[in-house]
Design an enzyme around this catalytic site. Structure first.
Site, PDB file in Angstrom:
ATOM      1  CE  LYS A 128     103.091 -46.119 -29.391  1.00 46.19           C
ATOM      2  NZ  LYS A 128     104.426 -45.620 -29.006  1.00 46.19           N
TER       3      LYS A 128
HETATM    4  N1  GLU Z   1     104.743 -42.042 -28.749  1.00 47.37           N
HETATM    5  C1  GLU Z   1     106.044 -41.724 -28.269  1.00 47.37           C
HETATM    6  C2  GLU Z   1     106.920 -42.951 -28.231  1.00 47.37           C
HETATM    7  O1  GLU Z   1     106.695 -43.897 -28.953  1.00 47.37           O
HETATM    8  C3  GLU Z   1     106.009 -40.934 -26.966  1.00 47.37           C
HETATM    9  C4  GLU Z   1     105.382 -41.632 -25.802  1.00 47.37           C
HETATM   10  C5  GLU Z   1     105.199 -40.733 -24.585  1.00 47.37           C
HETATM   11  O2  GLU Z   1     105.622 -39.603 -24.609  1.00 47.37           O
HETATM   12  O3  GLU Z   1     104.615 -41.228 -23.620  1.00 47.37           O
HETATM   13  O4  GLU Z   1     107.895 -43.015 -27.530  1.00 47.37           O
END
Ligand code: GLU
Length: 408
Positions: free
Chosen positions: A97
């Protein structure tokens, strides 16, 4: 919160000591200063992070959050949850993240572009199609992903669409990616309501958060025939027991930026929305909104965690004791987003693009499989549904680490 969840899950599956800490702690993180020239000529230095939690099962994967309350610890927790999420649904990824401490609504379009490009510039040696693949999260969108893809591609000297997902279609984005998280939430809600023998056309829904995930969840659920009785964003909420016209609300937000003063119902606070009597409650904004204070007062039958980490551990214990609310835990509930991100990455790497029907059919097949696995695990070990999902996700990561061995 994420660490305590891990400890509980690791205990539940008797994860050997030797593999525990390796599985639990983030592999690495990068903290960066991001100087941005403002429209008035001054320079503001923003603080950004990227945490790669697990790189043992493939490139790490996860969104980038632009929010004023981002902290390194929060990003690490979100990265950890991405590891269990990608593992649970069987994607060949680890978890990651990113985050920048910024309120994007206070930046001009040019400042936002400069910040996004600067962030990617700092990440160039840390990300890549086979290293770590970012995507949108709270406060970021496909336009920002497009700028990041362009920055990375300029740096490596060729077009590299697979470095980020959630891009505009024109840059190799996937059909269905924008609505994927909300469509996945709605699909799972429909499936769980079927299990509960509640016809979806009789269901009432309250959704906290009207960003990409909340609004797409509302659209998809109303298409299935459910009645959306409350929606909200940071400016407050709207309640209408007769059902809110979601298309009208979306048009209003497109022009006004906020739900505030939308005349499709009565005003309601974010706190009161969570305690409404409804069939489905979907927190689709930030972490820790269901707490030990409001958990005893929830009046929904199904809690669909469209956001990451919306329920505190103390609230979880209360809900478990109550036993009258079915839970779709975050790592399963909102996994549709990263599943279609995976499809986007595959399409980019193979240069072969799929139509929307193909994307949606494959998405729902993966969600069905994950749902069946979670419910089987729940039944087999008498776990809560969260513990079932987490143990499945964690076990697969631990198994991969075990099989790879320890170097040197
Ligand atoms: N931010 C989204 C999540 O928390 C998508 C992450 C992604 O598509 O890599 O799952």
């Amino acid at each position: 919160m994420a660490c305590r969840q891990f400890d509980q899950a690791a205990d539940a599956i008797s994860l050997p000591e030797a593999i525990r800490d390796r599985t639990k702690y983030p592999r690495r993180c990068l903290a960066v200063s991001l100087p941005v020239r403002r429209v008035d000529g001054s320079v503001t230095v923003f603080e950004g992070y990227r945490v790669q939690h697990n790189l043992s099962t493939g490139p790490s994967k996860g969104g980038i959050r632009f929010h004023q309350h981002v902290t390194l610890g929060e990003v690490a927790a979100l990265a950890m949850w991405m590891s269990w999420k990608t593992s649970l649904v069987g994607l060949p990824y680890g978890g990651a993240k990113g985050g920048v401490i910024v309120d994007p609504s206070l930046l001009s379009e040019t400042e936002l572009e400069h910040l996004s490009r600067r962030y990617m510039q700092e990440m160039v040696n840390f990300v890549g199609p086979h290293v770590d693949v970012p995507a949108p999260d709270v406060g970021t969108n496909e336009k920002i992903m497009g700028w990041m893809m362009d920055t990375y591609s300029n740096h490596v000297g060729h077009v590299e669409p697979a470095v980020v997902t959630g891009k505009p279609i024109a840059l190799g984005g996937s059909q269905g990616r924008r609505e994927a998280t909300g469509a996945g939430v709605a699909y799972l809600v429909k499936k769980y309501l079927e299990d509960m023998k509640v016809p979806i056309t009789k269901a009432t829904v309250a959704i906290q958060g009207f960003g990409n995930v909340g609004s797409e969840t509302a659209i998809a659920l109303s298409r299935y025939g459910a009645k959306i009785i409350a929606i909200s964003d940071v400016s407050g909420g709207i309640y209408n027991p007769k059902g809110i016209d979601i298309t009208k609300a979306l048009t209003y937000v497109r022009y006004q930026k906020m739900l505030h003063d939308f005349d499709g119902g009565e005003p309601i606070s974010n706190e009161a929305l969570l305690e409404l009597k409804c069939t489905v409650l979907a927190p689709a904004a930030l972490e820790r909104v269901i707490t030990d204070v409001n958990a005893p007062k929830l009046k929904c039958r199904l809690l669909a965690e469209a956001a990451n980490g919306p329920t505190t551990n103390a609230a979880d214990r209360i809900l478990e004791k109550r036993g009258d609310i079915e839970l779709i835990p975050d790592v399963l509930c909102n996994s549709g987003g990263v599943v279609v991100s995976y499809f986007e990455w595959l399409q980019n790497l193979s240069n072969y693009y799929w139509d929307r029907d193909e994307v949606m059919t494959k998405l729902f097949a993966i969600l069905d499989k994950a749902k069946i696995a979670v419910d089987a695990q729940k039944k087999k070990f008498q776990f809560s549904r969260r513990l079932a999902a987490l143990t499945l996700g964690i076990q697969r990561v631990a198994d991969a680490k075990q099989s790879r061995g320890l170097f040197p």
